[in-house]
Design a protein around this motif. Structure first.
Motif, PDB file in Angstrom:
ATOM      1  N   GLY A 103      10.776  23.670  -5.774  1.00  0.00           N
ATOM      2  CA  GLY A 103       9.553  22.898  -5.921  1.00  0.00           C
ATOM      3  C   GLY A 103       9.312  21.862  -4.837  1.00  0.00           C
ATOM      4  N   GLN A 104      10.289  21.596  -3.988  1.00  0.00           N
ATOM      5  CA  GLN A 104      10.136  20.589  -2.938  1.00  0.00           C
ATOM      6  C   GLN A 104       9.215  21.108  -1.830  1.00  0.00           C
ATOM      7  OE1 GLN A 104      13.820  19.401  -1.089  1.00  0.00           O
ATOM      8  NE2 GLN A 104      12.824  17.905   0.234  1.00  0.00           N
ATOM      9  N   ILE A 105       8.297  20.245  -1.355  1.00  0.00           N
ATOM     10  CA  ILE A 105       7.416  20.592  -0.237  1.00  0.00           C
ATOM     11  C   ILE A 105       8.167  20.342   1.064  1.00  0.00           C
ATOM     12  CG2 ILE A 105       5.268  20.027   0.980  1.00  0.00           C
ATOM     13  CD1 ILE A 105       4.768  21.375  -1.690  1.00  0.00           C
ATOM     14  N   ILE A 106       8.197  21.346   1.910  1.00  0.00           N
ATOM     15  CA  ILE A 106       8.881  21.266   3.202  1.00  0.00           C
ATOM     16  C   ILE A 106       7.830  21.336   4.305  1.00  0.00           C
ATOM     17  CG2 ILE A 106      10.552  22.380   4.741  1.00  0.00           C
ATOM     18  CD1 ILE A 106      11.802  21.249   2.175  1.00  0.00           C
ATOM     19  N   ARG A 107       7.853  20.365   5.209  1.00  0.00           N
ATOM     20  CA  ARG A 107       6.986  20.374   6.391  1.00  0.00           C
ATOM     21  C   ARG A 107       7.861  20.674   7.597  1.00  0.00           C
ATOM     22  NH1 ARG A 107       5.302  16.665   2.885  1.00  0.00           N
ATOM     23  NH2 ARG A 107       3.117  16.729   2.272  1.00  0.00           N
ATOM     24  N   GLU A 108       7.392  21.610   8.427  1.00  0.00           N
ATOM     25  CA  GLU A 108       8.209  21.986   9.576  1.00  0.00           C
ATOM     26  C   GLU A 108       7.379  22.648  10.662  1.00  0.00           C
ATOM     27  OE1 GLU A 108      10.952  25.370   8.970  1.00  0.00           O
ATOM     28  OE2 GLU A 108       9.907  25.730   7.092  1.00  0.00           O
ATOM     29  N   ARG A 109       7.929  22.638  11.862  1.00  0.00           N
ATOM     30  CA  ARG A 109       7.364  23.421  12.955  1.00  0.00           C
ATOM     31  C   ARG A 109       7.648  24.881  12.644  1.00  0.00           C
ATOM     32  NH1 ARG A 109       3.751  21.650  15.923  1.00  0.00           N
ATOM     33  NH2 ARG A 109       4.387  22.780  17.762  1.00  0.00           N
ATOM     34  N   SER A 110       6.738  25.744  13.052  1.00  0.00           N
ATOM     35  CA  SER A 110       6.895  27.178  12.813  1.00  0.00           C
ATOM     36  C   SER A 110       6.377  27.944  14.012  1.00  0.00           C
ATOM     37  CB  SER A 110       6.109  27.609  11.569  1.00  0.00           C
ATOM     38  OG  SER A 110       6.561  26.939  10.424  1.00  0.00           O
ATOM     39  N   LYS A 111       6.793  29.180  14.121  1.00  0.00           N
ATOM     40  CA  LYS A 111       6.254  30.110  15.112  1.00  0.00           C
ATOM     41  C   LYS A 111       5.432  31.141  14.352  1.00  0.00           C
ATOM     42  CE  LYS A 111       8.443  28.799  18.956  1.00  0.00           C
ATOM     43  NZ  LYS A 111       7.812  28.491  20.229  1.00  0.00           N
ATOM     44  N   VAL A 112       4.270  31.458  14.894  1.00  0.00           N
ATOM     45  CA  VAL A 112       3.408  32.482  14.323  1.00  0.00           C
ATOM     46  C   VAL A 112       3.421  33.661  15.284  1.00  0.00           C
ATOM     47  CG1 VAL A 112       1.070  33.063  13.568  1.00  0.00           C
ATOM     48  CG2 VAL A 112       1.970  30.758  13.188  1.00  0.00           C
ATOM     49  N   LEU A 113       3.619  34.841  14.734  1.00  0.00           N
ATOM     50  CA  LEU A 113       3.683  36.066  15.525  1.00  0.00           C
ATOM     51  C   LEU A 113       2.591  37.002  15.033  1.00  0.00           C
ATOM     52  CD1 LEU A 113       5.337  37.804  17.580  1.00  0.00           C
ATOM     53  CD2 LEU A 113       6.653  38.596  15.613  1.00  0.00           C
ATOM     54  N   LEU A 114       1.698  37.415  15.931  1.00  0.00           N
ATOM     55  CA  LEU A 114       0.609  38.326  15.586  1.00  0.00           C
ATOM     56  C   LEU A 114       0.878  39.672  16.243  1.00  0.00           C
ATOM     57  CD1 LEU A 114      -3.127  37.624  15.449  1.00  0.00           C
ATOM     58  CD2 LEU A 114      -2.322  39.572  16.750  1.00  0.00           C
ATOM     59  N   LEU A 115       0.825  40.720  15.425  1.00  0.00           N
ATOM     60  CA  LEU A 115       1.036  42.093  15.889  1.00  0.00           C
ATOM     61  C   LEU A 115      -0.153  42.942  15.459  1.00  0.00           C
ATOM     62  CD1 LEU A 115       4.656  42.378  14.464  1.00  0.00           C
ATOM     63  CD2 LEU A 115       4.088  42.046  16.882  1.00  0.00           C
ATOM     64  N   VAL A 116      -0.625  43.820  16.323  1.00  0.00           N
ATOM     65  CA  VAL A 116      -1.616  44.829  15.955  1.00  0.00           C
ATOM     66  C   VAL A 116      -0.923  46.167  16.155  1.00  0.00           C
ATOM     67  CG1 VAL A 116      -3.870  45.839  16.465  1.00  0.00           C
ATOM     68  CG2 VAL A 116      -3.551  43.361  16.609  1.00  0.00           C
ATOM     69  N   HIS A 117      -0.883  46.966  15.084  1.00  0.00           N
ATOM     70  CA  HIS A 117      -0.070  48.182  15.117  1.00  0.00           C
ATOM     71  C   HIS A 117      -0.663  49.243  14.206  1.00  0.00           C
ATOM     72  CE1 HIS A 117       1.507  47.096  11.131  1.00  0.00           C
ATOM     73  NE2 HIS A 117       1.478  45.858  11.590  1.00  0.00           N
ATOM     74  N   GLY A 118      -0.166  50.446  14.363  1.00  0.00           N
ATOM     75  CA  GLY A 118      -0.583  51.538  13.502  1.00  0.00           C
ATOM     76  C   GLY A 118      -0.065  51.354  12.085  1.00  0.00           C
ATOM     77  N   ASP A 119      -0.722  52.018  11.168  1.00  0.00           N
ATOM     78  CA  ASP A 119      -0.336  51.960   9.753  1.00  0.00           C
ATOM     79  C   ASP A 119       0.676  53.073   9.500  1.00  0.00           C
ATOM     80  OD1 ASP A 119      -0.151  51.588   7.058  1.00  0.00           O
ATOM     81  OD2 ASP A 119      -2.211  52.170   6.604  1.00  0.00           O
ATOM     82  N   THR A 120       1.929  52.800   9.867  1.00  0.00           N
ATOM     83  CA  THR A 120       2.970  53.812   9.744  1.00  0.00           C
ATOM     84  C   THR A 120       4.159  53.262   8.964  1.00  0.00           C
ATOM     85  OG1 THR A 120       4.120  53.134  11.767  1.00  0.00           O
ATOM     86  CG2 THR A 120       2.341  54.769  12.012  1.00  0.00           C
ATOM     87  N   PRO A 121       4.909  54.135   8.322  1.00  0.00           N
ATOM     88  CA  PRO A 121       6.139  53.678   7.660  1.00  0.00           C
ATOM     89  C   PRO A 121       7.103  53.029   8.652  1.00  0.00           C
ATOM     90  CG  PRO A 121       5.547  55.869   6.886  1.00  0.00           C
ATOM     91  CD  PRO A 121       4.631  55.553   8.043  1.00  0.00           C
TER      92      PRO A 121
END
Length: 154
Positions: A103-121
């Motif tokens: 339940g504790q709120i954690i504030r932190e720096r984060s990295k966001v990664l964006l990928l565009v890819h096929g819809d494959t297993p």
């Protein structure tokens, strides 16, 4: 002046009778995908675009004994992300927050990664492997994963 007025009248008559002579632009709307239809097949794309998935992953940088360093992040991208998604990716750093299991709120720096890819297993398995590997290597409780069908042209 009479000539200009006559030309204007002829233009108005021409528009009223025959239209502009220009084709109307064709507007193609795509249905908004629902949470239950998170596959690239859920949308239709106008050529040359193709149905793809846009996946965004949020990796927290805080860990029990400090933070994930830039060198560690770059090693993760080079060793784990790029081999699985060699066609390209986008990443950026953000400030974020989330609620831990206790339940504790954690504030932190984060990295966001964006990928565009096929819809494959294989792509989905690669994403699951990235998440599991990051959680294990950097003592993370979770990695946020969101996926949306998109139309894309490479």
């Amino acid at each position: 002046m009479h000539r200009h007025t006559l030309a204007g009248r002829l233009l108005l008559v021409s528009l009223a009778v025959g239209g502009t002579g220009c084709a109307r632009p064709q507007v193609q709307s795509s249905p908004i995908p629902t949470a239950a239809s998170q596959s690239a097949g859920a949308i239709r794309c106008a050529p040359p675009a193709a149905a793809q998935l846009r996946t965004i992953l949020y990796f927290g940088l805080a860990r029990p004994a400090g933070t994930v360093t830039e060198a560690e992040w770059q090693a993760f991208v080079g060793d784990d992300v790029t081999p699985r998604f060699p066609d390209g990716l986008t990443m950026w750093e953000v400030d974020g927050q989330w609620r831990r299991g206790d339940g504790q709120i954690i504030r932190e720096r984060s990295k966001v990664l964006l990928l565009v890819h096929g819809d494959t297993p294989a792509a989905r398995a690669a994403i699951q492997d990235l998440i599991a590997g990051y959680k294990r290597a950097f003592e993370q409780e979770s990695v946020l994963w969101e996926t949306t069908p998109v139309c894309a042209v490479f």
